[in-house]
Design an enzyme around this catalytic site. Structure first.
Site, PDB file in Angstrom:
ATOM      1  N   ASP A 279       0.812  -1.220   0.000  1.00  0.00           N
ATOM      2  CA  ASP A 279       0.000   0.000   0.000  1.00  0.00           C
ATOM      3  C   ASP A 279       0.846   1.272   0.000  1.00  0.00           C
ATOM      4  O   ASP A 279       2.062   1.228   0.183  1.00  0.00           O
ATOM      5  CB  ASP A 279      -0.963  -0.012   1.201  1.00  0.00           C
ATOM      6  CG  ASP A 279      -0.299  -0.479   2.502  1.00  0.00           C
ATOM      7  OD1 ASP A 279       0.934  -0.527   2.551  1.00  0.00           O
ATOM      8  OD2 ASP A 279      -1.032  -0.784   3.455  1.00  0.00           O
TER       9      ASP A 279
ATOM     10  N   ASN B  29      -7.792  -2.687  13.898  1.00  0.00           N
ATOM     11  CA  ASN B  29      -9.174  -2.991  13.484  1.00  0.00           C
ATOM     12  C   ASN B  29      -9.228  -4.212  12.574  1.00  0.00           C
ATOM     13  O   ASN B  29     -10.249  -4.487  11.953  1.00  0.00           O
ATOM     14  CB  ASN B  29      -9.813  -1.768  12.810  1.00  0.00           C
ATOM     15  CG  ASN B  29      -9.074  -1.352  11.545  1.00  0.00           C
ATOM     16  OD1 ASN B  29      -8.180  -2.047  11.082  1.00  0.00           O
ATOM     17  ND2 ASN B  29      -9.462  -0.215  10.977  1.00  0.00           N
TER      18      ASN B  29
ATOM     19  N   HIS C 123      -7.298  -4.681   9.863  1.00  0.00           N
ATOM     20  CA  HIS C 123      -6.954  -4.473   8.446  1.00  0.00           C
ATOM     21  C   HIS C 123      -5.655  -5.186   8.076  1.00  0.00           C
ATOM     22  O   HIS C 123      -4.788  -5.396   8.920  1.00  0.00           O
ATOM     23  CB  HIS C 123      -6.937  -2.979   8.070  1.00  0.00           C
ATOM     24  CG  HIS C 123      -5.809  -2.166   8.624  1.00  0.00           C
ATOM     25  ND1 HIS C 123      -5.972  -0.873   9.062  1.00  0.00           N
ATOM     26  CD2 HIS C 123      -4.499  -2.440   8.807  1.00  0.00           C
ATOM     27  CE1 HIS C 123      -4.804  -0.399   9.470  1.00  0.00           C
ATOM     28  NE2 HIS C 123      -3.904  -1.329   9.339  1.00  0.00           N
TER      29      HIS C 123
ATOM     30  N   GLU D 228      -9.564  -2.042   4.826  1.00  0.00           N
ATOM     31  CA  GLU D 228     -10.230  -1.673   6.070  1.00  0.00           C
ATOM     32  C   GLU D 228     -11.510  -2.498   6.266  1.00  0.00           C
ATOM     33  O   GLU D 228     -12.068  -3.025   5.297  1.00  0.00           O
ATOM     34  CB  GLU D 228     -10.594  -0.182   6.027  1.00  0.00           C
ATOM     35  CG  GLU D 228      -9.384   0.764   6.032  1.00  0.00           C
ATOM     36  CD  GLU D 228      -8.800   0.988   7.424  1.00  0.00           C
ATOM     37  OE1 GLU D 228      -8.617  -0.002   8.171  1.00  0.00           O
ATOM     38  OE2 GLU D 228      -8.493   2.144   7.749  1.00  0.00           O
TER      39      GLU D 228
HETATM   40  C1  F6R Z   1       1.115  -1.269   6.028  1.00  0.00           C
HETATM   41  C2  F6R Z   1       0.262  -2.402   6.373  1.00  0.00           C
HETATM   42  C3  F6R Z   1      -0.628  -2.305   7.554  1.00  0.00           C
HETATM   43  C4  F6R Z   1       0.137  -2.540   8.847  1.00  0.00           C
HETATM   44  C5  F6R Z   1      -0.773  -2.381  10.070  1.00  0.00           C
HETATM   45  C6  F6R Z   1      -0.034  -2.566  11.368  1.00  0.00           C
HETATM   46  O1  F6R Z   1       1.848  -1.534   4.859  1.00  0.00           O
HETATM   47  O2  F6R Z   1       0.282  -3.373   5.693  1.00  0.00           O
HETATM   48  O3  F6R Z   1      -1.669  -3.239   7.424  1.00  0.00           O
HETATM   49  O4  F6R Z   1       0.668  -3.840   8.843  1.00  0.00           O
HETATM   50  O5  F6R Z   1      -1.346  -1.101  10.055  1.00  0.00           O
HETATM   51  O6  F6R Z   1       0.873  -1.531  11.523  1.00  0.00           O
HETATM   52  P1  F6R Z   1       1.950  -1.547  12.699  1.00  0.00           P
HETATM   53  O7  F6R Z   1       2.918  -2.600  12.361  1.00  0.00           O
HETATM   54  O8  F6R Z   1       2.577  -0.171  12.640  1.00  0.00           O
HETATM   55  O9  F6R Z   1       1.202  -1.805  13.953  1.00  0.00           O
END
Ligand code: F6R
Length: 237
Positions: A67, A136, A138, A143
């Site tokens: 992303d 959440n 994701h 999302e």
């Molecule tokens: C970003 C991604 C997100 C993160 C998620 C957890 O490329 O894939 O799904 O893995 O937001 O983020 P952290 O590791 O910062 O808790």
């Protein structure tokens, strides 16, 4: 699903990096799906070490990131392209032309999403997809929603995601409200998925994702249906 229980973040990072290293040893032309966020930073540090000691050769590897924030230049310090270059890609012997992140500044976002899906397909799909999980549920920026969205798309980020990610910005108003994300299809079609999660704040959502109902309101729950899911975590789930 295989759950590898580890002692702590450091062990999680080492194990995850070793799994990635093993994959690349067996297939030097591996297509790696990569994630950003704080969770994989330790894994990337370890991969850099393994590259420096000659234990991994990235020269033929392709990377495809999940992303990117909508509206951020690749040179913006909070862009995911910048993150990947800083933590991994510019520190290993990869051909940067074989590293891909969606272009959050593309003038035609629909065309950019299509380009990204075509690129994944042309690469032959993803061999190993590394994932973190949001509070959440994701994965990438898929999302919680009423349906699983299959292809790359532009998503309006949930308030909880904006709040969680504001820690990387000077203030919450600077956090982009939209992002481009790979959809569920290439993640589920990846030949292997490696999910890493640590921190007590991830325990409940990880449990829900791995043993609750499969539902688009917890996007990571779809991973229960993946045929080769490896979860590496220090959490008691
Ligand atoms: C970003 C991604 C997100 C993160 C998620 C957890 O490329 O894939 O799904 O893995 O937001 O983020 P952290 O590791 O910062 O808790």
């Amino acid at each position: 699903m295989r759950i590898i229980k580890v002692k702590n973040y450091e062990e999680m990072s080492r194990k995850a990096a070793n799994i990635i290293a093993a994959e690349i040893s067996l297939n030097p032309r591996t297509v790696l799906g990569l994630a950003t966020g704080s969770t994989p930073i330790g894994t990337y540090e370890r991969l850099v070490e393994l590259c420096n000691t000659g234990d991994i050769d990235f020269s033929q590897v392709t990377t495809i990131n999940l992303d990117e924030y909508y509206g951020l230049e690749p040179t913006h310090e909070q862009s995911y392209r910048y993150f990947m270059d800083k933590h991994l890609l510019k520190k290993i012997n990869i051909n940067l032309e074989n590293t891909h992140v969606p272009n959050g500044k593309a003038p035609d976002i629909e065309a950019e999403c299509k380009r990204y899906d075509d690129l994944i397909q042309k690469a032959g799909g993803i061999d190993l997809q590394l994932l973190g999980i949001g509070h959440n549920g994701h994965i990438g920026f898929n999302e919680p929603s009423d349906e699983f969205i299959m292809d790359t798309h532009c998503v309006t980020l949930k308030e909880s995601t904006i709040n969680a990610n504001s820690r990387f910005f000077n203030n919450i108003d600077e956090v982009p409200k939209k992002a481009l994300t790979m959809g569920i299809k290439p993640i589920m079609q990846a030949r292997r998925v490696l999910l890493i999660a640590s921190g007590d704040d991830k325990k409940e959502i990880l449990k829900k994702a791995l043993s609750g109902p499969v539902t688009p309101s917890v996007p990571a729950s779809i991973l229960q249906l993946h045929k080769d899911l490896i979860v590496v975590t220090p959490l008691d789930i």
